[in-house]
Design a protein around this motif. Structure first.
Motif, PDB file in Angstrom:
ATOM      1  N   SER A   1     -46.046  17.895  33.864  1.00  0.00           N
ATOM      2  CA  SER A   1     -46.489  18.128  32.494  1.00  0.00           C
ATOM      3  C   SER A   1     -45.445  18.957  31.747  1.00  0.00           C
ATOM      4  CB  SER A   1     -47.859  18.812  32.511  1.00  0.00           C
ATOM      5  OG  SER A   1     -48.396  18.911  31.211  1.00  0.00           O
ATOM      6  N   ASP A   2     -45.878  19.813  30.835  1.00  0.00           N
ATOM      7  CA  ASP A   2     -44.955  20.483  29.943  1.00  0.00           C
ATOM      8  C   ASP A   2     -44.251  21.670  30.590  1.00  0.00           C
ATOM      9  OD1 ASP A   2     -47.603  21.569  29.906  1.00  0.00           O
ATOM     10  OD2 ASP A   2     -47.014  22.855  28.241  1.00  0.00           O
TER      11      ASP A   2
ATOM     12  N   SER B   1     -38.822  30.124  33.748  1.00  0.00           N
ATOM     13  CA  SER B   1     -38.958  28.706  33.389  1.00  0.00           C
ATOM     14  C   SER B   1     -39.802  27.987  34.439  1.00  0.00           C
ATOM     15  CB  SER B   1     -37.580  28.046  33.307  1.00  0.00           C
ATOM     16  OG  SER B   1     -36.808  28.645  32.301  1.00  0.00           O
ATOM     17  N   SER B   2     -40.805  27.254  33.999  1.00  0.00           N
ATOM     18  CA  SER B   2     -41.751  26.603  34.905  1.00  0.00           C
ATOM     19  C   SER B   2     -42.199  25.277  34.311  1.00  0.00           C
ATOM     20  CB  SER B   2     -42.980  27.497  35.137  1.00  0.00           C
ATOM     21  OG  SER B   2     -42.605  28.801  35.560  1.00  0.00           O
ATOM     22  N   MET B   3     -42.873  24.477  35.122  1.00  0.00           N
ATOM     23  CA  MET B   3     -43.409  23.205  34.654  1.00  0.00           C
ATOM     24  C   MET B   3     -44.804  22.999  35.226  1.00  0.00           C
ATOM     25  SD  MET B   3     -41.658  19.416  34.761  1.00  0.00           S
ATOM     26  CE  MET B   3     -41.423  19.423  36.542  1.00  0.00           C
ATOM     27  N   ARG B   4     -45.758  22.700  34.349  1.00  0.00           N
ATOM     28  CA  ARG B   4     -47.137  22.492  34.779  1.00  0.00           C
ATOM     29  C   ARG B   4     -47.302  21.147  35.483  1.00  0.00           C
ATOM     30  NH1 ARG B   4     -47.876  25.155  29.708  1.00  0.00           N
ATOM     31  NH2 ARG B   4     -49.006  27.125  29.963  1.00  0.00           N
TER      32      ARG B   4
ATOM     33  N   ALA C   1     -53.362  27.046  39.048  1.00  0.00           N
ATOM     34  CA  ALA C   1     -52.033  27.320  38.485  1.00  0.00           C
ATOM     35  C   ALA C   1     -50.930  26.892  39.440  1.00  0.00           C
ATOM     36  CB  ALA C   1     -51.894  28.798  38.120  1.00  0.00           C
ATOM     37  N   ILE C   2     -51.095  25.689  40.019  1.00  0.00           N
ATOM     38  CA  ILE C   2     -50.070  25.118  40.879  1.00  0.00           C
ATOM     39  C   ILE C   2     -49.019  24.479  39.978  1.00  0.00           C
ATOM     40  CG2 ILE C   2     -49.552  23.463  42.700  1.00  0.00           C
ATOM     41  CD1 ILE C   2     -51.298  25.884  43.539  1.00  0.00           C
ATOM     42  N   VAL C   3     -47.802  25.010  39.998  1.00  0.00           N
ATOM     43  CA  VAL C   3     -46.744  24.577  39.094  1.00  0.00           C
ATOM     44  C   VAL C   3     -45.423  24.482  39.862  1.00  0.00           C
ATOM     45  CG1 VAL C   3     -47.904  25.690  37.137  1.00  0.00           C
ATOM     46  CG2 VAL C   3     -46.127  26.939  38.399  1.00  0.00           C
ATOM     47  N   VAL C   4     -44.392  24.078  39.160  1.00  0.00           N
ATOM     48  CA  VAL C   4     -43.025  24.119  39.675  1.00  0.00           C
ATOM     49  C   VAL C   4     -42.337  25.325  39.044  1.00  0.00           C
ATOM     50  CG1 VAL C   4     -40.799  22.936  39.767  1.00  0.00           C
ATOM     51  CG2 VAL C   4     -42.924  21.602  39.928  1.00  0.00           C
ATOM     52  N   HIS C   5     -41.770  26.199  39.857  1.00  0.00           N
ATOM     53  CA  HIS C   5     -41.031  27.340  39.317  1.00  0.00           C
ATOM     54  C   HIS C   5     -39.959  27.777  40.310  1.00  0.00           C
ATOM     55  CE1 HIS C   5     -42.848  30.633  41.745  1.00  0.00           C
ATOM     56  NE2 HIS C   5     -44.001  29.987  41.623  1.00  0.00           N
TER      57      HIS C   5
ATOM     58  N   LYS D   1     -34.082  17.108  35.701  1.00  0.00           N
ATOM     59  CA  LYS D   1     -34.072  15.740  36.231  1.00  0.00           C
ATOM     60  C   LYS D   1     -35.479  15.199  36.476  1.00  0.00           C
ATOM     61  CE  LYS D   1     -29.496  15.541  38.304  1.00  0.00           C
ATOM     62  NZ  LYS D   1     -28.718  15.220  39.526  1.00  0.00           N
ATOM     63  N   LEU D   2     -36.407  16.058  36.897  1.00  0.00           N
ATOM     64  CA  LEU D   2     -37.771  15.579  37.125  1.00  0.00           C
ATOM     65  C   LEU D   2     -38.482  15.429  35.786  1.00  0.00           C
ATOM     66  CD1 LEU D   2     -39.689  14.704  39.303  1.00  0.00           C
ATOM     67  CD2 LEU D   2     -40.463  17.066  39.542  1.00  0.00           C
ATOM     68  N   GLY D   3     -38.588  16.538  35.062  1.00  0.00           N
ATOM     69  CA  GLY D   3     -39.075  16.456  33.691  1.00  0.00           C
ATOM     70  C   GLY D   3     -40.524  16.028  33.543  1.00  0.00           C
ATOM     71  N   PRO D   4     -41.105  16.221  32.360  1.00  0.00           N
ATOM     72  CA  PRO D   4     -42.501  15.865  32.101  1.00  0.00           C
ATOM     73  C   PRO D   4     -42.769  14.363  32.172  1.00  0.00           C
ATOM     74  CG  PRO D   4     -41.686  17.434  30.464  1.00  0.00           C
ATOM     75  CD  PRO D   4     -40.495  16.939  31.214  1.00  0.00           C
ATOM     76  N   GLY D   5     -43.991  14.019  32.568  1.00  0.00           N
ATOM     77  CA  GLY D   5     -44.438  12.643  32.546  1.00  0.00           C
ATOM     78  C   GLY D   5     -44.051  11.817  33.751  1.00  0.00           C
ATOM     79  N   ARG D   6     -43.587  12.487  34.826  1.00  0.00           N
ATOM     80  CA  ARG D   6     -43.161  11.761  36.018  1.00  0.00           C
ATOM     81  C   ARG D   6     -44.086  12.066  37.195  1.00  0.00           C
ATOM     82  NH1 ARG D   6     -38.173  12.809  33.410  1.00  0.00           N
ATOM     83  NH2 ARG D   6     -37.039  10.862  33.011  1.00  0.00           N
ATOM     84  N   LEU D   7     -43.865  11.352  38.273  1.00  0.00           N
ATOM     85  CA  LEU D   7     -44.689  11.488  39.475  1.00  0.00           C
ATOM     86  C   LEU D   7     -44.061  12.472  40.450  1.00  0.00           C
ATOM     87  CD1 LEU D   7     -47.035  10.496  41.339  1.00  0.00           C
ATOM     88  CD2 LEU D   7     -45.444   8.730  42.152  1.00  0.00           C
ATOM     89  N   LEU D   8     -44.873  13.395  40.939  1.00  0.00           N
ATOM     90  CA  LEU D   8     -44.509  14.268  42.055  1.00  0.00           C
ATOM     91  C   LEU D   8     -45.544  14.017  43.140  1.00  0.00           C
ATOM     92  CD1 LEU D   8     -42.932  16.640  43.341  1.00  0.00           C
ATOM     93  CD2 LEU D   8     -44.518  18.184  42.190  1.00  0.00           C
ATOM     94  N   TYR D   9     -45.086  13.631  44.317  1.00  0.00           N
ATOM     95  CA  TYR D   9     -46.000  13.289  45.404  1.00  0.00           C
ATOM     96  C   TYR D   9     -45.699  14.150  46.617  1.00  0.00           C
ATOM     97  CZ  TYR D   9     -48.517  10.638  48.947  1.00  0.00           C
ATOM     98  OH  TYR D   9     -49.367  10.282  49.969  1.00  0.00           O
ATOM     99  N   ALA D  10     -46.741  14.743  47.200  1.00  0.00           N
ATOM    100  CA  ALA D  10     -46.574  15.635  48.344  1.00  0.00           C
ATOM    101  C   ALA D  10     -47.485  15.206  49.486  1.00  0.00           C
ATOM    102  CB  ALA D  10     -46.883  17.075  47.941  1.00  0.00           C
TER     103      ALA D  10
END
Length: 244
Positions: free
Chosen positions: A131-132, A140-143, A158-162, A198-207
């Motif tokens: 997300s954003d 800097s983080s990404m939801r 609040a699981i995010v990328v940071h 490179k990952l950016g908003p609107g993409r798939l993250l799979y774990a």
């Protein structure tokens, strides 16, 4: 209106930082002992195939299908296990990433269990939509939006990328593992701008646990380095002695 302008300015600045980081990373790749550990360079899993399969599962819930992030929690934290899959170029780049402390209470570097429960401090498996961007307590983080029952509480938790110091790849040299997060996907502070860009908003993250690597001692010798590690981005305090 001012809030909208500030937001656009922040996103533009982050994109510029990401482009700079990507250029820097190409000029100075991770050391061989981090990326390979003396093993074959071929990834243990066909992450391109996994990316295509998971994109097909999610259908129109993923707007951007050019790149996918795959986190292979079947590998320990001393192995690069975040696969940034470029489906256009057919290329896979691997980076180190943390898992949650609730998933590894012994702190031996191996994820044992997943959890979607608030307060578990564990990693959750499944598909996320990036997300954003935002600026939070970790910079800097990404939801992330959890798309499955196993990670549906991602926003609540609040699981995010940071980024954080305890995810610096250089810690592997002295600790034999990365530190643990509270369930977030955490990267070293120097790598983070490249990942966000490179990952950016609107993409798939799979774990998920994709590799079936055996739990064993480190398959390599720790190099005699990192006595003078600095905490990237820190403005005060000293480098902690433990990877946590």
């Amino acid at each position: 209106m001012k809030e909208l302008i500030d937001r656009r300015a922040m996103l533009a600045a982050m994109a510029g930082a990401g482009a700079l980081a990507a250029t820097s990373a190409r000029a100075a790749p991770l050391p061989d002992w981090i990326t390979g550990h003396g093993q074959a360079a071929t990834p243990p899993v066909d992450y391109l195939a996994v990316a295509r399969q998971q994109l097909a599962r999610q259908g129109n819930r993923i707007a951007q299908a050019d790149r996918v992030g795959i986190v292979d929690f079947g590998l320990p934290s001393y192995r690069p296990r975040f696969a940034l899959v470029d489906l256009i170029a057919g290329k896979v780049d691997m980076y180190p990433v943390t898992h949650g402390r609730g998933s590894d209470p012994q702190h031996d570097g191996w994820l044992k269990t997943f959890s979607n429960v608030p307060g578990s401090l564990a990693s959750s498996r499944g598909a996320y939509r990036t997300s954003d961007y935002y600026w939070g307590s970790n910079g800097s983080s990404m939801r992330l939006a959890g798309l499955e029952a196993d990670n549906s509480n991602a926003d609540m938790r609040a699981i995010v990328v940071h980024g954080a110091w305890y995810a610096e790849p250089s810690l592997i040299a002295t600790q034999g593992k990365l530190g643990r997060s509270e369930g977030c996907f955490v990267f070293g502070e120097e790598l983070l701008p490249q990942i966000l860009y490179k990952l950016g908003p609107g993409r798939l993250l799979y774990a998920d646990k994709l590799s079936l690597a055996p739990a064993s001692p480190l398959p390599f010798e720790l190099p005699p380095v990192a006595d003078n590690i600095i905490r990237t981005g820190a403005t005060q305090g000293s480098m902690p002695t433990k990877a946590d």
